[in-house]
Design a protein around this motif. Structure first.
Motif, PDB file in Angstrom:
ATOM      1  N   TYR A 101       8.608  -4.979  16.638  1.00 13.29           N
ATOM      2  CA  TYR A 101       7.149  -4.942  16.803  1.00 13.29           C
ATOM      3  C   TYR A 101       6.712  -3.633  17.453  1.00 13.29           C
ATOM      4  N   GLU A 102       7.467  -3.194  18.457  1.00 12.44           N
ATOM      5  CA  GLU A 102       7.123  -1.925  19.114  1.00 12.44           C
ATOM      6  C   GLU A 102       7.302  -0.747  18.167  1.00 12.44           C
ATOM      7  N   THR A 103       8.335  -0.784  17.331  1.00 17.30           N
ATOM      8  CA  THR A 103       8.544   0.297  16.378  1.00 17.30           C
ATOM      9  C   THR A 103       7.360   0.416  15.429  1.00 17.30           C
ATOM     10  N   ALA A 104       6.823  -0.723  14.999  1.00 15.18           N
ATOM     11  CA  ALA A 104       5.690  -0.697  14.077  1.00 15.18           C
ATOM     12  C   ALA A 104       4.368  -0.410  14.770  1.00 15.18           C
ATOM     13  N   LEU A 105       4.173  -0.951  16.004  1.00 13.07           N
ATOM     14  CA  LEU A 105       2.819  -1.012  16.563  1.00 13.07           C
ATOM     15  C   LEU A 105       2.699  -0.568  18.017  1.00 13.07           C
TER      16      LEU A 105
ATOM     17  N   THR B  17     -11.696   7.349   6.767  1.00 14.19           N
ATOM     18  CA  THR B  17     -10.770   8.345   6.239  1.00 14.19           C
ATOM     19  C   THR B  17     -10.189   9.214   7.329  1.00 14.19           C
ATOM     20  N   ARG B  18     -10.988   9.599   8.316  1.00 18.94           N
ATOM     21  CA  ARG B  18     -10.490  10.484   9.369  1.00 18.94           C
ATOM     22  C   ARG B  18      -9.373   9.816  10.142  1.00 18.94           C
ATOM     23  N   ARG B  19      -9.528   8.508  10.424  1.00 16.74           N
ATOM     24  CA  ARG B  19      -8.477   7.799  11.142  1.00 16.74           C
ATOM     25  C   ARG B  19      -7.252   7.601  10.255  1.00 16.74           C
ATOM     26  N   ARG B  20      -7.479   7.428   8.963  1.00 16.54           N
ATOM     27  CA  ARG B  20      -6.339   7.316   8.063  1.00 16.54           C
ATOM     28  C   ARG B  20      -5.515   8.588   8.091  1.00 16.54           C
ATOM     29  N   ARG B  21      -6.210   9.753   8.062  1.00 17.65           N
ATOM     30  CA  ARG B  21      -5.479  11.025   8.107  1.00 17.65           C
ATOM     31  C   ARG B  21      -4.705  11.164   9.405  1.00 17.65           C
ATOM     32  N   ALA B  22      -5.327  10.744  10.520  1.00  8.04           N
ATOM     33  CA  ALA B  22      -4.642  10.803  11.805  1.00  8.04           C
ATOM     34  C   ALA B  22      -3.419   9.906  11.805  1.00  8.04           C
ATOM     35  N   ALA B  23      -3.544   8.722  11.169  1.00 11.90           N
ATOM     36  CA  ALA B  23      -2.417   7.798  11.127  1.00 11.90           C
ATOM     37  C   ALA B  23      -1.262   8.392  10.337  1.00 11.90           C
ATOM     38  N   VAL B  24      -1.597   9.052   9.207  1.00  8.04           N
ATOM     39  CA  VAL B  24      -0.539   9.685   8.416  1.00  8.04           C
ATOM     40  C   VAL B  24       0.137  10.785   9.214  1.00  8.04           C
TER      41      VAL B  24
ATOM     42  N   ARG C 125       5.151   2.428   7.729  1.00  2.27           N
ATOM     43  CA  ARG C 125       4.793   3.329   6.631  1.00  2.27           C
ATOM     44  C   ARG C 125       3.828   2.632   5.669  1.00  2.27           C
ATOM     45  N   TRP C 126       4.093   1.346   5.393  1.00  2.58           N
ATOM     46  CA  TRP C 126       3.207   0.587   4.507  1.00  2.58           C
ATOM     47  C   TRP C 126       1.809   0.459   5.126  1.00  2.58           C
ATOM     48  N   LEU C 127       1.736   0.135   6.414  1.00  2.00           N
ATOM     49  CA  LEU C 127       0.441   0.028   7.082  1.00  2.00           C
ATOM     50  C   LEU C 127      -0.330   1.337   7.008  1.00  2.00           C
ATOM     51  N   THR C 128       0.374   2.433   7.236  1.00  2.00           N
ATOM     52  CA  THR C 128      -0.273   3.741   7.191  1.00  2.00           C
ATOM     53  C   THR C 128      -0.764   4.066   5.784  1.00  2.00           C
ATOM     54  N   ASP C 129       0.078   3.815   4.794  1.00  2.00           N
ATOM     55  CA  ASP C 129      -0.302   4.098   3.410  1.00  2.00           C
ATOM     56  C   ASP C 129      -1.521   3.292   2.974  1.00  2.00           C
ATOM     57  N   HIS C 130      -1.713   2.105   3.579  1.00  2.00           N
ATOM     58  CA  HIS C 130      -2.813   1.228   3.175  1.00  2.00           C
ATOM     59  C   HIS C 130      -3.972   1.251   4.172  1.00  2.00           C
ATOM     60  N   GLY C 131      -3.970   2.237   5.079  1.00  2.00           N
ATOM     61  CA  GLY C 131      -5.081   2.401   5.997  1.00  2.00           C
ATOM     62  C   GLY C 131      -5.235   1.275   6.997  1.00  2.00           C
TER      63      GLY C 131
ATOM     64  N   SER D  62      -0.133 -13.963  21.294  1.00  2.00           N
ATOM     65  CA  SER D  62       0.935 -13.798  20.299  1.00  2.00           C
ATOM     66  C   SER D  62       0.405 -13.217  18.996  1.00  2.00           C
ATOM     67  N   ALA D  63      -0.252 -12.086  19.089  1.00  2.00           N
ATOM     68  CA  ALA D  63      -0.976 -11.531  17.949  1.00  2.00           C
ATOM     69  C   ALA D  63      -0.044 -11.165  16.804  1.00  2.00           C
ATOM     70  N   GLY D  64      -0.380 -11.675  15.629  1.00  2.00           N
ATOM     71  CA  GLY D  64       0.289 -11.203  14.429  1.00  2.00           C
ATOM     72  C   GLY D  64      -0.197  -9.811  14.089  1.00  2.00           C
ATOM     73  N   SER D  65       0.606  -9.077  13.344  1.00  2.00           N
ATOM     74  CA  SER D  65       0.261  -7.688  13.046  1.00  2.00           C
ATOM     75  C   SER D  65      -1.054  -7.569  12.287  1.00  2.00           C
ATOM     76  N   TRP D  66      -1.460  -8.610  11.566  1.00  2.00           N
ATOM     77  CA  TRP D  66      -2.723  -8.565  10.823  1.00  2.00           C
ATOM     78  C   TRP D  66      -3.922  -8.379  11.741  1.00  2.00           C
ATOM     79  N   ALA D  67      -3.788  -8.817  13.012  1.00  2.00           N
ATOM     80  CA  ALA D  67      -4.906  -8.738  13.955  1.00  2.00           C
ATOM     81  C   ALA D  67      -4.948  -7.427  14.716  1.00  2.00           C
ATOM     82  N   SER D  68      -3.933  -6.585  14.580  1.00  2.00           N
ATOM     83  CA  SER D  68      -3.834  -5.377  15.391  1.00  2.00           C
ATOM     84  C   SER D  68      -5.056  -4.462  15.300  1.00  2.00           C
ATOM     85  N   PRO D  69      -5.695  -4.294  14.138  1.00  2.00           N
ATOM     86  CA  PRO D  69      -6.833  -3.371  14.087  1.00  2.00           C
ATOM     87  C   PRO D  69      -7.991  -3.739  15.006  1.00  2.00           C
ATOM     88  N   VAL D  70      -8.120  -5.016  15.413  1.00  2.00           N
ATOM     89  CA  VAL D  70      -9.308  -5.422  16.173  1.00  2.00           C
ATOM     90  C   VAL D  70      -8.996  -5.855  17.601  1.00  2.00           C
ATOM     91  N   ILE D  71      -7.727  -5.783  18.031  1.00  2.00           N
ATOM     92  CA  ILE D  71      -7.397  -6.141  19.408  1.00  2.00           C
ATOM     93  C   ILE D  71      -6.792  -4.938  20.118  1.00  2.00           C
TER      94      ILE D  71
END
Length: 671
Positions: free
Chosen positions: A535-539, A12-19, A259-265, A466-475
């Motif tokens: 990609y840079e705009t999102a990540l 939750t703390r990281r979610r708040r920071a992301a928002v 925005r969608w990524l942030t809303d969904h943690g 060539s990481a897809g955005s789905w892998a971003s949380p762990v790389i």
């Protein structure tokens, strides 16, 4: 290789920071319509039936959805009417009655065994189609048909912004027409978008497995169609598409996705990764390089320091002469990151394996091989050995121990980083082996789990291909996400006479031989007129992104200026290949580039890209902004000055700078 989507939760703390981070996105960010009850609970806006259609309020207007054809139009708040989807490509038959409950409309299309739900959600239209007929397909949405459409935005690599009426891009031989892109294997994010006059539209497929985006041309204009396959085995019975009305900015679809990524943690920032593992902070300001010969030694590291390369990520093959403990220690004393190249994807008979990374102890080969529907082994990279099943590794304690032992062996020299090829790329596999059956969604989950162990408990600064955005949380970094690869690249790389092969051992031609890229490939992959930083705009503030390792900065001499300017504009490092002769011949130039880049990336590498715009109608002059004015970069790709900025140069200004910092790559020292 390529990508897919995960639903990994974040504390939750990281979610708040992301928002909080999202608030500074600035112009172009969607402003969500707020619907809440007196108690503060979120309430969906009411769907309404009107004249045979379903009306749903979304940010910027009202979406109108036809139950019989799934056609979507929007009555914009400024009075305009826009087509977001033409009718589905196939006839859907007579719909069943529309029911509305708790803000959601639902109905059936019995001729095709489909059940549809539609609702307004966080300012978007969300449509979910459930397929009851196994292995059936739906060709929808049909996008880009609005007469005001001028550009399509496609997340191939970092991103392409393509004029829909450009004759070159309408060609089946060079452009998009006739091509289909798997949303997991071919695109870095599960989205696309269009500019429609003074508006934009963003299409997002949150769970993209089983979905492709196909392009067609009527001879003068491009349009695109999503095609989804419903499969029980694949877990793709539900197909969800969200539609958002946006600004006309070319990066608006990426802002919507962020925005969608942030809303969904699901947005995990570099700042949080650095807090968990301070070594990740060494990526800030660093160029990346794969090393050969002298560059792998302590003497080579000392030479890099003498040249003034202040921060580096150094990678090496797991061949007969990897970096030894002395070289690794020297690199770490210099403040560098250093790590091996490895892959968990390919297995060969240990007696004849042609690469150490493909040799595995029993029972991995052949027991862990992926099997196709006919029970045959799925041939591995370049038809050697087999592709290995992530399910086979994950479901057994022995398999997990093999991976843990492999990692310990590869980092026994003290390496603080790791490059795991393939795992974050989106070519996911179905495995029909009765011993370890797996679908692509399970493959994705397995890869996330093992990458999470490397970057988490193992405390390794982790990169992948060539990481897809789905892998971003762990790389932490990706080699290849910046590259919009065109089909002709692979055939060119197979032409060893032109591209170079794997000899000589100390400086393989495939990496070191200079190549003149054909004009069509140059246009499709590197022309700044068409490149946009989706990609840079999102990540940008979530991971560090670079070009593929075989497309090093010095591989294409004629493109070096444009590629240097793109890297500075996007605040992303260059990827190099280094050996002793390269350090001697080009070390000063490479050090000058890195010295210019380092303070900019140290300041803005953990900041979101908050703005991108073209400053001239021909798109030759471009500007980016990071954070709340932390960094602003202006690049002139043209042949004429832009004010005081000469052609082929870039100006960067940090928040405290009184004058911009200028880089003109052609004026840098050589040798």
């Amino acid at each position: 290789m390529t990508s897919k989507t995960s639903h990994r939760s974040v504390p939750t703390r990281r979610r708040r920071a992301a928002v909080a981070a999202l608030v500074v996105l600035g112009a172009g960010t969607l402003t969500g319509v707020s619907w809440s009850s007196a108690s503060g609970a979120t309430v969906r806006p009411e769907a309404r039936l009107h004249d045979g259609r379903i009306d749903l309020p979304i940010t910027g207007g009202t979406a109108e959805l036809r139950p019989d054809s799934l056609a979507v139009t929007v009555r914009a708040a400024d009075g305009g009417e826009l087509t977001l989807s033409a009718p589905a490509a196939q006839s859907l038959g007579q719909p069943g009655p529309v029911k509305i409950s708790h803000g959601t409309a639902s109905w059936t299309l019995p001729e095709h065994g489909l059940t549809v739900t539609a609702a307004a959600e966080q300012g978007r239209l969300r449509v979910t189609v459930h397929g009851g007929q196994d292995n059936s397909t739906l060709s929808w949405p049909v996008t880009g048909t609005d007469r005001t459409a001028t550009q399509v935005q496609l997340p191939s690599g970092d991103g392409l912004g393509i004029p829909v009426s450009d004759p070159w891009w309408n060609s089946t031989s060079t452009g998009l027409a006739g091509h289909s892109y798997d949303l997991t294997a071919d695109l870095t994010m599960p989205l696309w978008g269009y500019t429609l006059g003074g508006h934009g539209v963003s299409y997002l497929v949150p769970r993209p497995a089983g979905t492709a985006l196909g392009f067609a041309s009527d001879g003068t204009r491009l349009h695109s169609t999503g095609v989804h396959t419903f499969s029980q085995r694949e877990g793709t019975q539900d197909y969800t598409v969200t539609f958002a009305l946006t600004s006309p900015s070319p990066v608006a679809p990426a802002l919507d996705y962020r925005r969608w990524l942030t809303d969904h943690g699901q947005l995990v920032t570099l700042q949080s990764k650095i807090a968990a593992n301070p070594q990740v902070g060494k990526l800030l300001g660093a160029f990346h390089a794969y090393t050969w010969g002298t560059a792998r030694t302590a003497q080579g590291v000392a030479q890099m320091q003498r040249l003034g390369l202040s921060r580096m990520w150094l990678g090496y093959d797991a061949d007969d002469s990897p970096m030894d403990p002395q070289a690794v220690a020297a690199a770490e004393r210099a403040g560098y990151l250093v790590g091996p190249y490895d892959s968990f994807a390919n297995g060969q008979d240990p007696q004849i394996a042609d690469a150490p990374t493909s040799s595995w102890p029993a029972p991995v080969y052949p027991d862990f091989c992926v099997h196709d529907q006919n029970g045959q082994l799925k041939a591995g990279f370049h038809d050697r050995g087999c592709y290995l099943s992530s399910q086979a590794f994950e479901q057994s304690a022995a398999g997990q121990q093999v991976l843990a032992q492999r990692t310990r062996q590869m980092t026994a020299n003290g390496a603080n980083s790791y490059f795991l090829d393939v795992d974050a790329a989106g070519e996911l596999y179905d495995d029909y082996s009765p011993a370890h059956p797996m679908n692509q969604s399970q493959d994705e989950a397995n890869r996330l789990a093992r990458m999470g162990r490397l970057s988490g408990s193992d405390k390794l600064v982790l990169g992948s291909e060539s990481a897809g955005s789905w892998a971003s949380p762990v790389i932490d970094f990706s080699h290849g996400s910046a590259t919009p690869v065109a089909d002709g690249l692979w055939s060119l790389e197979r032409d060893k006479a032109t591209w170079g092969g794997y000899a000589p051992a100390g400086a393989p031609g495939t990496f070191f031989k200079p190549v003149t890229l054909p004009a069509d490939l140059t246009k499709a992959m590197f022309d700044p007129v068409y490149r946009i930083p989706l990609y840079e705009t999102a990540l940008h503030d979530a991971q560090v992104n670079l070009d593929r390792w075989e497309l090093s900065y010095t591989k294409f001499p004629a493109l070096e200026t444009d590629r240097a300017l793109l890297a500075m504009l996007y605040n992303t490092p260059l990827n190099l290949v280094l050996d002793g002769p390269t350090l001697a011949a080009q070390g000063k130039q490479l050090a000058a580039l890195q010295n210019y880049f380092a303070p900019l990336h140290e300041a803005a590498g953990t900041q979101p890209m908050t703005d991108f715009r073209w400053l001239t109608p021909d798109h030759q002059v471009q500007r980016t902004t990071f954070g709340d004015g932390v960094l602003q970069v202006t690049a002139n790709f043209g042949t004429s000055p832009y004010g005081s900025l000469p052609p082929g140069c870039v100006d960067a200004k940090l928040g405290g700078d009184r004058q911009p910092r200028r880089l003109c790559p052609t004026t840098l020292p050589v040798g």
